[in-house]
Design an enzyme around this catalytic site. Structure first.
Site, PDB file in Angstrom:
ATOM      1  CB  ALA A  19      49.507 -71.510 -74.016  1.00  0.00           C
ATOM      2  CB  CYS A 103      46.117 -70.854 -81.404  1.00  0.00           C
ATOM      3  SG  CYS A 103      45.947 -72.307 -80.331  1.00  0.00           S
TER       4      CYS A 103
END
Length: 321
Positions: A19, A103
C-alpha cells in the site's frame, strides 16, 4: 518457469503488493529488473462496487507489466465476486485475481477482511469455493502462518483453499500479531511445497539474494515475493532472477546507478500522478536508494524533507555526485 492456472510465470520473483508503493509507476519501474509477476496495491471490493474513482484508478495496468495480478480485499464472497466483475469490465486484460488474506492492519482486520479470515478455515473454504467458481481467470491468495503463535493454522487454510480451486498460494512467514516485526518463521514452512498441489510463493524479509536462496531451499517454493527489500534496491530482483536463470551472481548496484534509478522512478511517478504527488511519494522512497552507501545522512535528509519538484530532486542528486 511455473504456471498459475493457465498463466506462465517466467521467473522466481513476484513484486509484492505494498500500500502506497506499488502503484502503476512503481511497477513499471521495477518490471525490467526481472519481475516475473506484478501485483497491484490491495483494492477494496466495496470501493469498486460503488465506483469510487480513486479505487478504480488502482485497476490501471501497463501492457509491459503482464502477467499482472489485481489484489482485492473484502469480507464476503458476494462482494469480492461483484468486485471481480467490475474490475474485468474496466480492465479485461487482468491475468490473475489475488485475494488478500494476509494484511494485519487493524483498519482492514476489523472489517472482517485481510488476515482475520484465516481464523475460520471452514468458513474460508466455503467462501473461496464461490470465489474460484465465479472467476473466469485464476485466483490466488496471500495468507500468513495464522492469527498468533497459539493459532498457527496455515496448513489447514492451504488445504481448504486448494480444495476450493485456488491456483497458487503466497504465504508470509509471520503471524498476524507479528505484523512485520520479529523474524519470519521459515522453519515452520520446511518442505511445504512438497505437500501442496498448487504453486507456492513465500515472503518475509527478502533483503538479499541469500535470503531468497534460503527461503526457497527451506520451503521448496516456486518463487519469492519481494516487498520492502526491493524499495531502494531494485538490483535485488535482478540478482535473484539472474541466479535462478543462469547461476550468475550479479554485483550490487553502484551509487551512480542508484542515482539514475531514482531519476527513472521519479519520472514514472510524475507521468502517473503528476509532479507534486510524485515528489511527496519520492520523499519516502528516494532516501532508501542511498542506504548502502556511507556518509549519506545529509543527502538522505534533504531527499526526505526538501524534495518538492523534479528540479529540486535533480539538484540534490547532483550534490551527491
Amino acid at each position: 518457469m511455473f504456471k498459475i492456472g493457465n498463466v506462465e510465470i517466467n521467473g522466481k520473483v513476484v513484486l509484492a503488493p505494498m500500500a502506497g508503493f506499488t502503484s502503476l509507476g512503481y511497477r513499471k519501474f521495477m518490471k525490467p529488473f526481472g519481475v516475473a509477476l506484478t501485483v497491484t496495491e490491495m483494492i477494496s471490493d466495496c470501493g469498486l462496487i460503488y465506483d469510487n474513482k480513486k479505487t478504480v484508478d488502482y485497476l490501471k495496468v501497463d501492457k509491459s507489466e503482464h502477467p499482472v495480478a489485481i489484489q482485492l480485499f473484502g469480507s464476503s464472497a458476494e462482494t469480492i465476486c461483484k468486485a471481480m466483475d467490475v474490475a474485468l469490465k474496466y480492465n479485461p486484460e487482468i491475468d490473475i485475481f489475488d485475494i488478500n488474506l494476509g494484511c494485519p492492519a487493524p483498519k482492514v482486520v476489523k472489517t472482517g477482511a485481510g488476515s482475520s479470515l484465516l481464523k475460520d478455515p471452514e468458513k474460508l473454504g466455503k467462501m473461496f469455493k464461490e470465489i474460484c467458481k465465479h472467476s473466469p481467470i485464476p485466483v490466488t491468495a496471500k495468507i500468513r502462518l495464522g492469527w498468533n503463535e497459539e493459532t498457527i493454522n496455515f496448513k489447514e487454510n492451504i488445504k481448504v483453499l486448494e480444495d476450493a480451486g485456488i491456483a497458487a498460494i503466497g504465504i508470509h512467514a509471520r503471524t498476524t500479531r507479528q505484523g512485520y516485526a520479529g523474524k519470519p518463521r521459515y522453519d515452520l514452512l520446511k518442505n511445504l511445497r512438497s505437500e501442496m498441489k498448487v504453486p507456492l510463493i513465500v515472503s518475509g524479509d527478502i533483503y538479499t539474494l541469500k535470503d531468497a536462496q534460503k527461503a526457497i531451499e527451506i520451503t521448496g517454493a516456486d518463487a519469492v515475493m519481494v516487498a520492502r527489500g526491493g524499495v531502494g534496491n531494485p538490483r535485488l530482483i535482478s540478482q535473484i532472477d539472474e541466479f535462478y536463470k543462469s547461476g550468475k551472481i550479479l554485483e550490487n548496484s553502484s551509487l551512480e546507478e542508484n542515482l539514475q534509478y531514482v531519476r527513472q522512478l521519479a519520472d514514472e511517478l510524475i507521468a502517473e500522478k503528476g509532479e507534486f504527488t510524485a515528489m511527496l511519494i519520492m520523499r519516502s522512497i528516494a532516501p532508501k536508494f542511498l542506504n548502502a552507501f556511507p556518509d549519506m545522512k545529509k543527502h538522505k535528509n534533504k531527499l526526505a524533507s526538501a524534495l518538492n519538484t523534479r528540479e529540486s530532486l535533480e539538484r540534490i542528486l547532483n550534490e551527491i555526485q
